[in-house]
Design an enzyme around this catalytic site. Structure first.
Site, PDB file in Angstrom:
ATOM      1  N   SER A  39     -10.489  12.692  62.683  1.00 56.15           N
ATOM      2  CA  SER A  39     -10.376  12.471  64.125  1.00 56.15           C
ATOM      3  C   SER A  39      -9.846  11.090  64.496  1.00 56.15           C
ATOM      4  O   SER A  39      -9.401  10.887  65.622  1.00 56.15           O
ATOM      5  CB  SER A  39     -11.743  12.666  64.794  1.00 56.15           C
ATOM      6  OG  SER A  39     -12.676  11.740  64.275  1.00 56.15           O
ATOM      7  N   ASP A  74     -15.865   6.390  72.540  1.00 57.31           N
ATOM      8  CA  ASP A  74     -17.007   7.312  72.505  1.00 57.31           C
ATOM      9  C   ASP A  74     -17.906   6.918  71.335  1.00 57.31           C
ATOM     10  O   ASP A  74     -17.704   5.863  70.726  1.00 57.31           O
ATOM     11  CB  ASP A  74     -16.555   8.790  72.460  1.00 57.31           C
ATOM     12  CG  ASP A  74     -15.888   9.175  71.138  1.00 57.31           C
ATOM     13  OD1 ASP A  74     -15.948   8.377  70.166  1.00 57.31           O
ATOM     14  OD2 ASP A  74     -15.312  10.279  71.066  1.00 57.31           O
ATOM     15  N   HIS A 101     -15.535   6.639  68.100  1.00 52.27           N
ATOM     16  CA  HIS A 101     -14.132   6.222  68.039  1.00 52.27           C
ATOM     17  C   HIS A 101     -13.844   4.977  68.868  1.00 52.27           C
ATOM     18  O   HIS A 101     -14.322   4.868  70.006  1.00 52.27           O
ATOM     19  CB  HIS A 101     -13.240   7.370  68.525  1.00 52.27           C
ATOM     20  CG  HIS A 101     -13.455   8.641  67.765  1.00 52.27           C
ATOM     21  ND1 HIS A 101     -14.204   9.687  68.253  1.00 52.27           N
ATOM     22  CD2 HIS A 101     -13.038   9.020  66.540  1.00 52.27           C
ATOM     23  CE1 HIS A 101     -14.241  10.665  67.356  1.00 52.27           C
ATOM     24  NE2 HIS A 101     -13.542  10.279  66.299  1.00 52.27           N
TER      25      HIS A 101
END
Ligand SMILES: *[C@@H]1O[C@H](CO)[C@@H](O)[C@H](O)[C@H]1NC(C)=O
Ligand SMILES: *[C@@H]1O[C@H](CO)[C@@H](O)[C@H](O)[C@H]1NC(C)=O
Ligand SMILES: *[C@@H]1O[C@H](CO)[C@@H](O)[C@H](O)[C@H]1NC(C)=O
Length: 367
Positions: free
Chosen positions: A36, A342, A345
């Site tokens: 991600s 978040d 990240h």
């Protein structure tokens, strides 16, 4: 000595900037694999829960729309593409953008919740690294069809291939999976991850080498990649989600997790050195993101941030969901002041700082 080498580093940087200013990218293509941290939308149409194709993700992106990037804006690899002189970012391979000549300057195969351990991607229905490699083979055939074999080979050997993996194996798998923890110590699990890292680059065990020609090609080196960059683990114990999940109520970095990341990174270094020694013509750089991120977290104000514990989006005092979405309350109004967008990240602003560091560490890949 330090001064001399930093002089030359600066000198080469200026030469690079000059050539980028002429409009020629420094390398023919940028190819991206992993999780991600670098996914730009490959998960959007998968039946996985791990997606970021809704607001407020993307709210500060060029288009101000969500793309699938796990960020308010650009990823470190987006900045890297700009620094290398590309005018577009490598498209998500599974998106319609990855068509025709768009893919001649690269493609992105990364899938959130994927890792070095096959089981990590499987448990989230993400695209495993093995599948990412088979998409890459598929990609190579398309490039050969468009550009011809000779030019395609130059593209593959000249391209920078980036791999970001390992965080999901720990945070989204090992630490929350009693079965894995029962089977392996952190040290053994890291060794297991190293063996799949090695075979992603190139199988080294002779039994496998001799058994099957196909197997020989099922890896980056076998597919012609000669410039590979791999990112280290971040200080995983300082990710806001990790502090919430594993911090036992404290708001400090979870030292145990950071120690695990240091051990993993040490093994990543030595495994990579082994690969370089065995594989002729291979340039392989381990990008350290541990230290630069830890510096931002420990001394946010030195880098223009004021918040490095809480994420801008999706973390309350005690969140049950570590995800950020349009129903998350209290999303910050200005993410440039936050190291984390978040729970997992970095923000676009932090990614820009990281990308600057990557550029300095990556000379060997461009030269
Ligand atoms: C997902 O599917 C939609 C609808 O078919 C399509 O418009 C979109 O481009 C796809 N996106 C990706 C990243 O595959
Ligand atoms: C890995 O090697 C690099 C360069 O040799 C070094 O700067 C870095 O500290 C090493 N990292 C670890 C975790 O050993
Ligand atoms: C966000 O914060 C940064 C740094 O503090 C500041 O430079 C910028 O102007 C702010 N942006 C907005 C829209 O308030």
């Amino acid at each position: 000595m330090g001064n001399a080498s930093s002089f030359w580093a600066t000198f080469f940087l200026l030469v690079l900037v000059a050539s980028v200013a002429r409009g020629d990218p420094l390398v023919p293509a940028l190819i991206i694999f992993g999780d991600s941290v670098v996914d730009v939308g490959n998960n959007n149409n998968l039946t996985t829960l791990i997606k970021a194709n809704f607001l407020p993700y993307g709210r500060d992106y060029v288009t101000h729309r969500p793309t699938g990037r796990f960020c308010n804006g650009k990823l470190a690899t987006d900045f890297t593409a700009e620094y290398l002189g590309f005018t577009t970012y490598p498209p998500a391979y599974l998106s319609p953008d990855a068509s025709d000549r768009n893919i001649l300057t690269g493609a992105n195969f990364a899938s959130a919740a994927s890792g070095l351990y096959e089981g990590t991607a499987q448990s989230y229905s993400a695209i495993s690294l093995t599948r990412q490699l088979s998409y890459y083979r598929d990609y190579q055939m398309k490039v050969v069809n468009m550009a011809g074999q000779a030019r395609a080979n130059d593209i593959f050997s000249g391209a920078i291939h980036l791999l970001s993996a390992g965080s999901s194996d720990f945070i989204q798998n090992y630490y929350i999976n009693p079965v894995l923890r029962g089977l392996y110590s952190v040290d053994r699990f890291s060794d297991l991850l190293m063996s799949s890292y090695s075979s992603f680059i190139q199988l080294l065990r002779s039994t496998e080498l001799f058994s099957n020609k196909e197997v020989l090609r099922q890896n980056l080196y076998g597919l012609g990649a000669r410039r590979i960059g791999v990112t280290s683990l971040p200080p995983t114990g300082c990710l806001p989600a990790a502090i919430t999940l594993f911090g036992a109520g404290s708001n400090q970095c979870v030292e145990r997790l950071n120690q695990d990341a240091i051990l993993f990174n040490y093994k990543l270094n030595s495994t990579s050195q082994g690969l370089v020694q065995k594989l002729p013509g291979l340039k392989l750089v381990v990008f350290d993101i541990y230290q630069p991120l830890l510096d931002m977290i420990r001394k946010p104000s030195d880098n223009g941030f004021f918040e490095s514990r809480r994420a801008c989006c999706g973390t309350g005092t005690l969140e049950t969901s570590v995800l950020c979405n349009d129903r998350s309350v209290g999303t910050c109004s200005n993410a440039t002041e936050y190291v984390f967008w978040d729970g997992f990240h970095p923000s676009e602003a932090a990614n820009q700082v990281l990308a600057g560091d990557l550029l300095q560490q990556g000379f060997d890949l461009i030269s």
